[in-house]
Enzyme design. Structure first.
Site, PDB file in Angstrom:
ATOM      1  CG  PHE A 287      -1.818   1.103   1.461  1.00  0.00           C
ATOM      2  CD1 PHE A 287      -3.083   1.091   0.890  1.00  0.00           C
ATOM      3  CD2 PHE A 287      -1.476   2.184   2.284  1.00  0.00           C
ATOM      4  CE1 PHE A 287      -3.980   2.129   1.122  1.00  0.00           C
ATOM      5  CE2 PHE A 287      -2.369   3.223   2.518  1.00  0.00           C
ATOM      6  CZ  PHE A 287      -3.631   3.193   1.931  1.00  0.00           C
TER       7      PHE A 287
ATOM      8  CD  GLU B 101      -1.946   1.659   9.055  1.00  0.00           C
ATOM      9  OE1 GLU B 101      -2.979   2.323   8.954  1.00  0.00           O
ATOM     10  OE2 GLU B 101      -1.511   0.918   8.159  1.00  0.00           O
TER      11      GLU B 101
ATOM     12  CB  THR C  57       2.092   9.915  14.862  1.00  0.00           C
ATOM     13  OG1 THR C  57       1.402  11.174  14.872  1.00  0.00           O
ATOM     14  CG2 THR C  57       2.973   9.823  13.613  1.00  0.00           C
TER      15      THR C  57
ATOM     16  CG  LEU D 191      -4.624   4.848   6.202  1.00  0.00           C
ATOM     17  CD1 LEU D 191      -4.139   6.284   6.404  1.00  0.00           C
ATOM     18  CD2 LEU D 191      -3.428   3.909   6.148  1.00  0.00           C
TER      19      LEU D 191
END
Ligand SMILES: Cc1cc2nc3c(=O)[nH]c(=O)nc-3n(C[C@H](O)[C@H](O)[C@H](O)COP(=O)(O)OP(=O)(O)OC[C@H]3O[C@@H](n4cnc5c(N)ncnc54)[C@H](O)[C@@H]3O)c2cc1C
Length: 388
Positions: free
Chosen positions: A132, A367, A369, A242
Site C-alpha cells: 500500500f 497508521e 502517529t 487506514l
C-alpha cells in the site's frame, strides 16, 4: 511452554465458541510456526516468507471480508487473529494487516469486478502479495500533500513520484498506489514488473526487522485505465483503508503487551535478589505488574467494544483513533516496564521483550502517529480541527 492467555477480568466469557476456536487456531500457529523462527528472522532482518501460504490456508488474509475465498469472519474473530499474530511479532501482523486491510479491502470496496476476480482469490491464499503506497518522503502525517502524479494519456495513466516506508514493497506482486490526478487523488493497482515501477528496500532498521520495508519508484510508469480503482475518489478511500488497518493494530498490540507482561511476570517470580527473595515480593515490582494487567484488561474491553460497534455498522474513524492510540501507548509502556523488571536480561533476544519494545516504536508512528490520533479525538470532542 504454550501460551495460556492473559485474562484477569474473565474477558474470555465475552467470546463465543467460534471466536475462541479462531483464537486457538491462530495461537497454535504462532506457538508452533512463528516462535521457533522469529528470533533468528529478527536478528537476520528477514521476513519469514515461507509462512505466507500457511497463513493463507488458515484464512488470515482478509479474514473479515466476504466472498472471493475470504473467511467472512466477525471483527472480534479478526481482532483475535491480529492479537495472536502480534504476540508472535509486530512485523508478521503488519504483513497480514497490509495484505488484508490495505490491499484486499480497497480492491474489495473500490475495485471493479475484473480487479476483484483477478486479485482477491490470489491475495487471500497468499499466492500473491500486496503493498500500500501512500506515504512519501515529504508527506507522512499529511498525505493530502502528496506529490506523486497520474496523468491521463488516452486510455492509459502515466505515474511519476516516490513512495517510501512501504511494508512488503519489494516483495509485492501488486501495489495499491495513491496519486494526484487533475480530478483529485485516485488509487491505482500497479503490478510488479511494470516498466518504470521499481522498489528498493530500506536497511538499518532497529525496529520491525522481520518485516520488509521499501521505497517505491515511479518513473513514467504507464498503466491502463482498467488498473484504476473505479470507486476511489479523493483521499477518503485511502483513509478508509487506514481505519481498517488501525482497527487490527488496536487488537494486535494487546498480543505484544500480553507477551511482555507474561514474560516479566514469570521472570520476577523466579529471579531472586536480597535475602533470597523473589523480585515479585517487592512492592515496587508488584505495582508495575498491577499497572500492566489493569491497562491490558482495559485495552481488551476497548478492542472488544469497538469490534462490536464495527460489526453493527456503528463504528467511525474517531472511535478507531481512540483504540489505536490508547492500545499502542499502553502496549509500549508494558514493553518498557517489562524490560525494566527484567534488568539486564531484558535487553537480550533470548526473551521477546526488547524485540516487542523496538517494534512497538514503529507501531506508535505508522497508521497515524499518537499525536495525529490525539488530534482526531480532539476534533471530535471540540469540533475544531487542530492539524495545522
Ligand atoms: C516500518 C514502517 C512501515 C510503514 N509501512 C507503511 C506502508 O505500508 N504504507 C505507507 O503508506 N506508509 C507506511 N509507513 C509510513 C508511516 O505511515 C509514516 O511514517 C507515518 O504516517 C508518519 O509519517 P512520518 O514518518 O513522515 O512522520 P512526520 O509526519 O514527519 O511526523 C514526525 C513527528 O511530528 C509529529 N507531527 C506531525 N504533524 C503534526 C501535527 N499537525 N501536530 C502535532 N504533531 C505532528 C508526528 O506525530 C511525529 O511525532 C510505515 C512506516 C514505518 C516506520
Amino acid at each position: 511452554m504454550a501460551f495460556r492467555g492473559v485474562d484477569y477480568l474473565c474477558i474470555d466469557s465475552l467470546f463465543n465458541e467460534e471466536e475462541l476456536l479462531v483464537r486457538q487456531t491462530a495461537r497454535q500457529f504462532v506457538d508452533d510456526r512463528v516462535l521457533p523462527v522469529i528470533r533468528d528472522c529478527y536478528r537476520d532482518a528477514r521476513f519469514p516468507g515461507d509462512l505466507v501460504p500457511e497463513m493463507g490456508r488458515l484464512g488470515f488474509f482478509g479474514a473479515n471480508l466476504e466472498g472471493y475465498g475470504c473467511a467472512g469472519m466477525s471483527n472480534v474473530e479478526y481482532g483475535l487473529i491480529m492479537q495472536e499474530l502480534e504476540r508472535g511479532d509486530s512485523g508478521l501482523r503488519s504483513f497480514v494487516s497490509v495484505q488484508g486491510a490495505l490491499v484486499m479491502y480497497p480492491i474489495h470496496t473500490y475495485g471493479s469486478d475484473e480487479q476483484k476476480e483477478k486479485w482477491l482469490p490470489r491475495l487471500q491464499c497468499g499466492a500473491a502479495v500486496g503493498c500500500f503506497g501512500l506515504t512519501e518522503p515529504d508527506f507522512g502525517s499529511n498525505p493530502a500533500g502528496m506529490r506523486t502524479t497520474a496523468q491521463k494519456r488516452g486510455s492509459e495513466w502515466v505515474l511519476n513520484g516516490e513512495k517510501t516506508w512501504i511494508t512488503s514493497g519489494s516483495v509485492a506482486d501488486v501495489g495499491v498506489v495513491w496519486a494526484r490526478t487533475s480530478e483529485g487523488i485516485r488509487g491505482f493497482l500497479v503490478e510488479k514488473g511494470t516498466p518504470g515501477y521499481s522498489a528498493s528496500d530500506i536497511h538499518g532498521k532497529l525496529s520491525m526487522r522481520a518485516s520488509v520495508t521499501s521505497s517505491l519508484h515511479l518513473a513514467d510508469c504507464v498503466v491502463p485505465d482498467s488498473s484504476r480503482l473505479p470507486g476511489a475518489h479523493g483521499l477518503k478511500p485511502a483513509l478508509s483503508c487506514l481505519s481498517q488497518a488501525r482497527f487490527g493494530i488496536g487488537w494486535g498490540v494487546l498480543g505484544a503487551a500480553m507477551d511482555c507482561y507474561e514474560t516479566a511476570r514469570c521472570y520476577v517470580i523466579t529471579r531472586k535478589q536480597f535475602d533470597d527473595r523473589p523480585l515479585a515480593s517487592h512492592q515496587l515490582v508488584q505495582e508495575k505488574l498491577a499497572w500492566m494487567i489493569t491497562e491490558i484488561s482495559k485495552g481488551q474491553l476497548l478492542a472488544f467494544h469497538v469490534a462490536k460497534l464495527k460489526d453493527s455498522g456503528r463504528v467511525d474513524a474517531a472511535h478507531i483513533s481512540m483504540l489505536k492510540r490508547n492500545n499502542v501507548a499502553i502496549a509500549l509502556e508494558c514493553a518498557r516496564l517489562s524490560r525494566d523488571l527484567m534488568g539486564a536480561n531484558g535487553i537480550v533476544d533470548e526473551y521477546p521483550v526488547m524485540r516487542h519494545l523496538c517494534n512497538l516504536e514503529t507501531v506508535k508512528t505508522y497508521e497515524g502517529t499518537d499525536h495525529i490520533h490525539a488530534l482526531v479525538i480532539g476534533e471530535r470532542v471540540t469540533g475544531v480541527a487542530a492539524y495545522r
